[in-house]
Design a protein around this motif. Structure first.
Motif, short mmCIF file in Angstrom:
data_model
loop_
_atom_site.label_atom_id
_atom_site.label_comp_id
_atom_site.label_asym_id
_atom_site.label_seq_id
_atom_site.Cartn_x
_atom_site.Cartn_y
_atom_site.Cartn_z
N GLY A 1 0.82 -1.20 0.00
CA GLY A 1 0.00 0.00 0.00
C GLY A 1 0.85 1.25 0.00
O GLY A 1 2.08 1.22 0.19
N PRO A 2 0.21 2.38 -0.23
CA PRO A 2 0.96 3.64 -0.26
C PRO A 2 1.48 4.01 1.12
O PRO A 2 1.05 3.46 2.14
CB PRO A 2 -0.07 4.65 -0.76
N ASN A 3 2.37 4.93 1.11
CA ASN A 3 2.91 5.43 2.36
C ASN A 3 1.80 6.10 3.15
O ASN A 3 1.11 6.98 2.65
CB ASN A 3 4.03 6.43 2.05
N PRO A 4 1.58 5.68 4.38
CA PRO A 4 0.47 6.27 5.15
C PRO A 4 0.62 7.76 5.37
O PRO A 4 -0.37 8.47 5.55
CB PRO A 4 0.50 5.50 6.47
#
Length: 276
Positions: free
Chosen positions: A224-227
């Motif tokens: 997933g993308p960087n939070p």
């Protein structure tokens, strides 16, 4: 000289701890000759023994030792023995000599792990022939721990070799266990062979696609993308002028600039003639 003495004592204590199981606090069995010498030379036995052994100590005497001091009129040593030492029980209803009492309490292998403190040379020589009996003696105003004798070192070496090798009893027990395991295994051999045949047949029926001949490495899945990049942007506070705020509230009105009326050239001439 003092450093060498401390090293010798430390090595001897380590030997008795490792080979014969001596543990702190060490128990010191004192006889009348040692207590009398300590009192006459102004030595505090508990602190002096702690210094040479490097650990806490407990002093012990028996009723036979106290009776011997009383019989030879050593009342100062008797009082010191009563005050400093713990009276251990011996099996003698009638008082015996201190040498006989000590040798009987120590026995053949010193099960109570006593250090023996004595000035009797004959008793020290006899105790050196018993495994695991460290001996302490006094010389003027200093205490010394005798080094382990050759007999004690040889006994420790032989006992260590015996622990490493298997005894006859253990060897016989191991043979009996193997015989039982073989007898139990013969009865279950036929059933185990049948189970192996069935399992092999099931493996052969499997498709080749199910068999994994090559090592398969796990593919890296997309993460997933960087939070931190997904966080919503914070709205910046709107800065307004004081005038606009006041207008919104209706408290202050804007000042209108008055426009100056433009006059023509003729009117200017008329005005000047009037003034004239």
């Amino acid at each position: 000289m003092r450093v060498k003495k401390q090293k010798r004592h430390r090595r001897a204590v380590t030997f008795y701890k490792a080979c014969f199981g001596f543990r702190e606090p060490f128990k010191i069995f004192c006889d009348g000759t040692f207590v009398n010498h300590v009192v006459n030379n102004g030595i505090t036995p508990d602190t002096a023994l702690q210094n040479i052994l490097g650990a806490r100590v407990k002093l012990f005497v028996t009723r036979c030792v106290l009776a011997e001091l009383k019989s030879i009129d050593k009342f100062e040593a008797l009082n010191a023995a009563k005050n400093l030492c713990i009276v251990a029980r011996c099996r003698h209803d009638r008082p015996k000599s201190a040498e006989y009492c000590i040798t009987e309490v120590i026995g053949e292998n010193n099960p109570e792990h006593f250090f023996v403190a004595t000035q009797d040379a004959d008793l020290r020589a006899s105790l050196q022939k018993i495994p695991g009996v460290p001996v302490i003696f006094a010389l003027r105003n200093a205490l010394f721990l005798e080094q382990p004798s050759s007999f004690q070192r040889q006994f420790a070496k032989s006992s260590e070799e015996e622990r490493l090798h298997m005894t006859d009893l253990e060897y016989n027990m191991l043979k009996q266990m193997e015989k039982r395991r073989l007898s139990d295994g013969n009865s279950s051999v036929a059933s185990e062979e049948k189970i192996d045949d069935v399992s092999q047949a099931q493996i052969i029926k499997k498709n080749k696609s199910d068999v994994k001949d090559k090592v398969r490495f796990k593919r890296k899945k997309a993460k997933g993308p960087n939070p931190l990049s997904v966080l919503k942007k914070k709205k910046k506070p709107v800065v307004t002028n004081d005038k606009q705020l006041n207008n919104d509230e209706g408290s202050v009105k804007k000042k209108r600039k008055r426009k100056r009326r433009k006059t023509s050239h003729k009117e200017d001439v008329v005005v000047e003639g009037i003034h004239q």
